[in-house]
Scaffold this active site. Structure first.
Site, PDB file in Angstrom:
ATOM      1  N   GLU A   1       0.936   4.262  -1.633  1.00  0.00           N
ATOM      2  CA  GLU A   1       1.786   2.856  -2.094  1.00  0.00           C
ATOM      3  C   GLU A   1       3.088   3.321  -2.666  1.00  0.00           C
ATOM      4  O   GLU A   1       3.215   4.379  -3.275  1.00  0.00           O
ATOM      5  CB  GLU A   1       0.814   2.527  -3.393  1.00  0.00           C
ATOM      6  CG  GLU A   1      -0.330   1.679  -3.093  1.00  0.00           C
ATOM      7  CD  GLU A   1      -0.873   0.885  -4.327  1.00  0.00           C
ATOM      8  OE1 GLU A   1      -0.030   0.503  -5.260  1.00  0.00           O
ATOM      9  OE2 GLU A   1      -2.016   0.775  -4.268  1.00  0.00           O
TER      10      GLU A   1
ATOM     11  N   GLU B   1      -6.654   4.117  -7.713  1.00  0.00           N
ATOM     12  CA  GLU B   1      -5.817   4.003  -8.983  1.00  0.00           C
ATOM     13  C   GLU B   1      -6.829   4.507 -10.033  1.00  0.00           C
ATOM     14  O   GLU B   1      -6.647   3.654 -11.203  1.00  0.00           O
ATOM     15  CB  GLU B   1      -4.912   3.138  -9.465  1.00  0.00           C
ATOM     16  CG  GLU B   1      -3.653   3.029  -8.495  1.00  0.00           C
ATOM     17  CD  GLU B   1      -2.365   2.361  -9.007  1.00  0.00           C
ATOM     18  OE1 GLU B   1      -2.809   1.588  -9.886  1.00  0.00           O
ATOM     19  OE2 GLU B   1      -1.391   2.515  -8.644  1.00  0.00           O
TER      20      GLU B   1
END
Ligand code: BG6
Length: 480
Positions: A377, A176
């Site tokens: 995810e 991320e």
């Protein structure tokens, strides 16, 4: 006939810092997460100067995978996982981050874990840095503000690529990498990049300096990785929270277009190998001096990623003529003018539940970049109740089912090239943003609470058996 290719990879996702524990075992150094206390709903996690005796640090034990990896991998095999996304704790390999020689005990730990996975037919998918850079690099170097840290990262990447070149094919550089665009929450710059802001900092300028150093580090890692094993698939990894315009008002449309640059800046560089025009223009207009060195253009051009891994949990909405209230319940994704979406529900933690948004996300990213995508995810953080040793988590099954349906539509109806799907927190782990155990994503329950009480016993939830069938049928049987 399955709508997904037979090569589709079903798995689960985890991150070393949130489940391994063993924070001071095997020669490991402290990492940035090791000085973060537990938070809770409405109570922020504190970043302490060092480990303080009277404070509770949930990641120190995590769920103790460090000592229980064989038992957990046996459960993953029983669930039918074909791959497991996890990360390597950088501070296990280089305890301070700036040593020249790695810590053999740390390397051996991952050999043991990867061997165990492979023997159980589970392919390891590895993130190099998932919120746990060595604390020493953060405190002494200023984290990724400092260009030297990119070189330390490149050495770390080189060592693990060499060591695991025959065991791991799919890698991601930084987890991320774009969530730190939200400079209003200090934990993102800290956990992604080991950076704390000072009073006289311009947070945005610091962010872009950090971003540049990290983009260089990522590109260097890709170049090194490819020279070690040309078959490696090395991806970028972004948090993708689509930003919708609130209405068809042209100003809302433009607001969303501009806000979306926050999502695209990192992958624009990582996939294309050069800075987008909007970023250069912004640096020029704001007078930002981003430390660019000779040869950086070339590094970025030669270190482009093979695929994009991304997390998808929710979407958000912007409105041109509003200001987000700080104390409202919506998760604003770092946007100053986001509003609630009246068409969708939210989770107990205020995350907007939007399965259709995943199909949209897959289309937008694929059309923009034309590289394979990997949903690494996705999941539902909720409070689970144990009744007679059983956990009936129909809400989680429903969430996952709807998102898998959306992903299948993107492949089957829209032609998106999707590598696989690894739901987040396949076994209950410490939550990242709040540091809680109570916010559970797992398909396997772990007996541990927010204060560190519990036996750490594992229990299969209803979703465990449900996902087993999904995998067996390559997504054909998603239940009622
Ligand atoms: C992503 C991270 O931000 O979302 C994970 O990559 C994190 O590390 C996950 O755990 C879910 O967030 P949270 O705060 O609910 O654990």
């Amino acid at each position: 006939m399955s709508k997904l290719p037979t090569s589709f990879m079903w798995g689960g996702a985890l991150a070393a810092n949130q489940f391994e524990g063993g924070y001071d075992q095997g020669g490991k150094g402290l990492s940035v997460i090791d000085v973060m206390t537990g938070g809770a709903h409405g109570k922020a996690r504190e970043i302490t100067a060092s480990v303080e005796a009277d404070k509770y640090y949930p990641n120190h034990v995590g769920i103790d995978f460090y000592h229980r990896y064989k038992e957990d991998i046996a459960l993953f095999k029983e669930m039918g996982l074909q791959c497991l996304r996890t990360s390597i704790a950088w501070a296990r390999i280089f305890p301070n981050g700036d040593e020249l020689e790695p810590n053999e005990e740390g390397l051996q730990f991952y050999d043991n874990v990867f061997d165990e996975l492979i023997q159980n037919n589970i392919e390891p998918i590895i993130t190099l840095s998932h919120f746990e850079m060595p604390l020493h690099l953060a405190r002494e170097y200023g984290g990724f503000r400092n260009r030297k840290v990119a070189d330390h990262f490149a050495r770390f990447a080189q060592v693990v690529f060499e060591r695991y070149k025959d065991k791991v094919t799919y890698w991601m550089t930084f987890n991320e990498i774009n969530n730190q665009m939200d400079t209003s929450n200090p934990i993102f710059l800290w956990t992604n990049s080991g950076v704390s802001l000072n009073d006289n900092d311009n947070p945005e300028e610091v962010l872009y300096q950090v971003a540049h150093n990290e983009l260089i580090a990522s590109a260097l890692a890709v170049k090194i990785g490819k020279s070690i094993n040309p078959n490696f698939k090395i991806g970028g990894m972004i948090s993708y929270v689509p930003i919708y315009p609130y209405s068809c008002h042209p100003k809302d449309m433009m607001e969303a277009q501009i806000a979306n640059r926050l999502r695209y800046f990192f992958p624009d560089v990582q996939v294309r190998g050069y800075y987008p025009g909007y970023a250069k223009k912004m640096f020029e207009q704001k007078g930002y001096q981003i430390g660019w060195q000779d040869g950086d253009d070339e590094i970025l051009r030669e270190g482009t990623v093979d695929y994009i891994g991304f997390s998808y949990y929710m979407s958000t909405v912007v409105k041109h003529d509003t200001e987000t209230l700080v104390d409202n319940n919506i998760v604003n994704g770092g946007l100053p003018n986001s509003v609630e979406n009246p068409h969708i529900e939210t989770s107990d933690w205020g995350w907007a539940i939007d399965p259709e948004g995943l199909r949209y996300a897959l289309n937008v990213l694929y059309e923009r970049y034309q590289v394979p995508l990997f949903i690494v995810e996705n999941g539902f953080g909720a409070i689970d109740k144990v009744e007679n040793n059983q956990i009936h988590d129909a809400y989680r099954i429903e969430y996952l089912k709807q998102h898998i349906e959306a992903a299948i539509d993107a492949v089957d109806k829209d032609g998106v090239d999707l590598i696989g799907y690894t739901p987040w927190g396949i076994i209950d782990i410490v939550s990242f943003t709040t540091g809680e155990m109570k916010k559970r994503y797992g398909l396997i329950y772990v007996d541990r609470d927010n204060d560190g009480n519990g036996t750490l016993e594992r229990l299969k939830k209803d979703s465990f058996y449900w996902y087993q069938k999904v995998i067996e049928t390559n997504g054909e049987n998603l239940g009622e």
